[in-house]
Write an enzyme that holds these catalytic residues in place. Structure first.
Site, PDB file in Angstrom:
ATOM      1  N   GLU A  87       0.806  -1.220   0.000  1.00 13.00           N
ATOM      2  CA  GLU A  87       0.000   0.000   0.000  1.00 13.00           C
ATOM      3  C   GLU A  87       0.840   1.271   0.000  1.00 13.00           C
ATOM      4  O   GLU A  87       0.305   2.369  -0.171  1.00 13.00           O
ATOM      5  CB  GLU A  87      -0.948  -0.016   1.201  1.00 13.00           C
ATOM      6  CG  GLU A  87      -2.056  -1.059   1.049  1.00 13.00           C
ATOM      7  CD  GLU A  87      -2.980  -1.131   2.249  1.00 13.00           C
ATOM      8  OE1 GLU A  87      -2.574  -0.671   3.331  1.00 13.00           O
ATOM      9  OE2 GLU A  87      -4.093  -1.662   2.105  1.00 13.00           O
ATOM     10  N   GLU A 118       6.906 -21.898   8.029  1.00 17.65           N
ATOM     11  CA  GLU A 118       7.380 -20.959   9.030  1.00 17.65           C
ATOM     12  C   GLU A 118       8.388 -21.608   9.986  1.00 17.65           C
ATOM     13  O   GLU A 118       9.068 -20.923  10.744  1.00 17.65           O
ATOM     14  CB  GLU A 118       6.220 -20.387   9.842  1.00 17.65           C
ATOM     15  CG  GLU A 118       5.557 -21.363  10.798  1.00 17.65           C
ATOM     16  CD  GLU A 118       4.398 -20.733  11.545  1.00 17.65           C
ATOM     17  OE1 GLU A 118       4.413 -20.810  12.780  1.00 17.65           O
ATOM     18  OE2 GLU A 118       3.492 -20.175  10.896  1.00 17.65           O
TER      19      GLU A 118
END
Length: 308
Positions: A87, A118
Site C-alpha cells: 500500500e 514458518e
C-alpha cells in the site's frame, strides 16, 4: 535461549475466560464479545507507543540515507506485512523496492495457507541474504506468538549484516526473548477463539504497521499537513483525491486544479510548489530535490526566488 517449540505457556495460546461459552452465544452476543475484546488491541498499541516512536525515528533515518524497509513474517503476520508494503506505492508514490514484504512460502502463501514453512529458521536467513540486506536497511520481524523460526532466522541474519532490526510480537519478552534493536510487544491477551492470532493479535499488528509506515512517510516529507501530497494518480479515485487536495489547499477551481495537476506531471506536491512559488516545473523539481522532497522546506527556500 527460548524454546521455539513449547508454546503452551504463551499469552497468545491461553484460553480467554470471557469467551468460554463462545459456541452457545447468539449472533448479537458474538459480535458484542468480539467488540469488547477488540478494544484491547487499541490499548495494546497505545502501551507500545514509545517503542513505535523509536521505530519510526530509526526507520526514517535509514531510509533517508538510502536504506529499505523489510517486513518479515509467516501466515497472518506475513500477510499483514506484505499488505502494508503493497500500500505504500499508491499512497506515497514510493518505488516498490523501498518497502517490501517477505512472507514464508512466497507469493503463494498470500492466498493459501503454508504454515509449515514458518518452521524453517534457515529459510528466514536465506530470505535476508537473497535481498542483500545491508547496514542501511531496516528489517521488521513480525510474529504474534513470538516463536516463528522463519522470523528468528531473518532477524538473526539481518543483525549479522548490520541492519536495524525491529521485532513485533504479542507475547511478553519474558516468554520469548530475542536480540533486536527495537522490541515492540503488543500484549492483546488470549484470543476469543483460543490461539487464533489472526484476531486481536492480527488487529493490533495491523494498527502498529499502519502507524510505523505512515509515520515514516510523514518524517520523509511525503505528507503536507495531513494530506497525501505524494499520492500516485493512477485511477479515477486517486485523481479525484489529488484534485480535491489541490482545490482545498489552493482555493483553485476544479478546472484550474486539473490544469495545474497536468502541468506538474500529475504530482500533487510539485503542483502545490509551482502554484505557491510561481516557479515553473523544472525550477520546482530542482527546489524539491535540494530539500529532499520536503514540501514545507521547499516552499521556504522558494521565497528566495521572490516569485510569491
Amino acid at each position: 535461549m527460548t524454546d521455539l517449540h513449547e508454546r503452551g505457556h504463551l499469552l497468545t495460546e491461553q484460553v480467554n475466560p470471557n469467551s468460554q461459552n463462545l459456541d452457545q452465544l447468539s449472533c448479537l452476543e458474538l459480535v458484542e464479545i468480539f467488540n469488547r475484546e477488540d478494544e484491547k488491541a487499541v490499548a495494546a498499541v497505545a502501551a507500545a507507543k514509545i517503542q513505535l516512536a523509536q521505530a519510526i525515528e530509526h526507520t526514517a533515518e535509514c531510509l533517508q540515507k538510502g536504506g529499505r524497509l523489510f517486513y518479515v513474517g509467516a501466515g497472518t503476520s506475513g500477510r499483514l506485512g506484505v499488505l502494508d508494503a503493497a500500500e505504500c506505492p499508491p499512497t506515497f508514490c514510493t518505488p516498490p523496492e523501498l518497502v517490501q514484504g517477505i512472507i514464508a512460502g512466497g507469493a503463494a502463501a498470500l492466498v493459501r495457507s503454508s504454515e509449515d514453512l514458518e518452521d524453517r529458521f534457515q529459510d528466514g536467513e536465506t530470505a535476508i541474504q537473497e535481498r542483500q540486506i545491508t547496514q542501511l536497511d531496516v528489517v521488521v520481524g513480525i510474529t504474534a506468538g513470538g516463536t516463528t523460526p522463519y522470523v528468528h532466522g531473518a532477524i538473526n541474519a539481518a543483525r549479522q549484516r548490520g541492519a536495524t532490526t525491529i521485532f513485533i510480537a504479542c507475547v511478553p519478552a519474558e516468554q520469548v526473548s530475542i536480540e533486536a534493536d527495537i522490541d515492540i510487544r503488543l500484549l492483546t491477551g488470549p484470543e476469543v477463539l483460543a490461539g487464533s492470532t489472526r484476531l486481536k493479535a492480527g488487529t493490533a499488528t495491523k494498527l502498529a504497521l499502519n502507524i510505523l509506515s505512515t509515520g515514516v512517510m510523514v518524517r520523509l516529507g511525503k505528507v503536507y499537513g495531513n494530506r497525501m501530497v505524494d499520492v500516485a494518480v493512477t485511477n479515477n479515485k486517486l485523481r479525484d483525491r489529488a484534485l480535491r487536495i489541490l482545490q482545498d489547499l489552493t482555493g483553485l477551481s476544479r478546472e484550474a486544479s486539473d490544469f495545474l495537476l497536468e502541468r506538474s506531471g500529475k504530482w500533487v506536491k510539485l503542483a502545490l510548489l509551482m502554484h505557491w512559488t510561481g516557479l515553473d516545473k523544472e525550477q520546482s523539481l530542482q527546489l524539491l530535490s535540494e530539500n529532499q522532497g520536503n514540501l514545507r522546506a521547499a516552499i521556504a527556500s522558494g521565497k528566495n526566488y521572490n516569485k510569491f
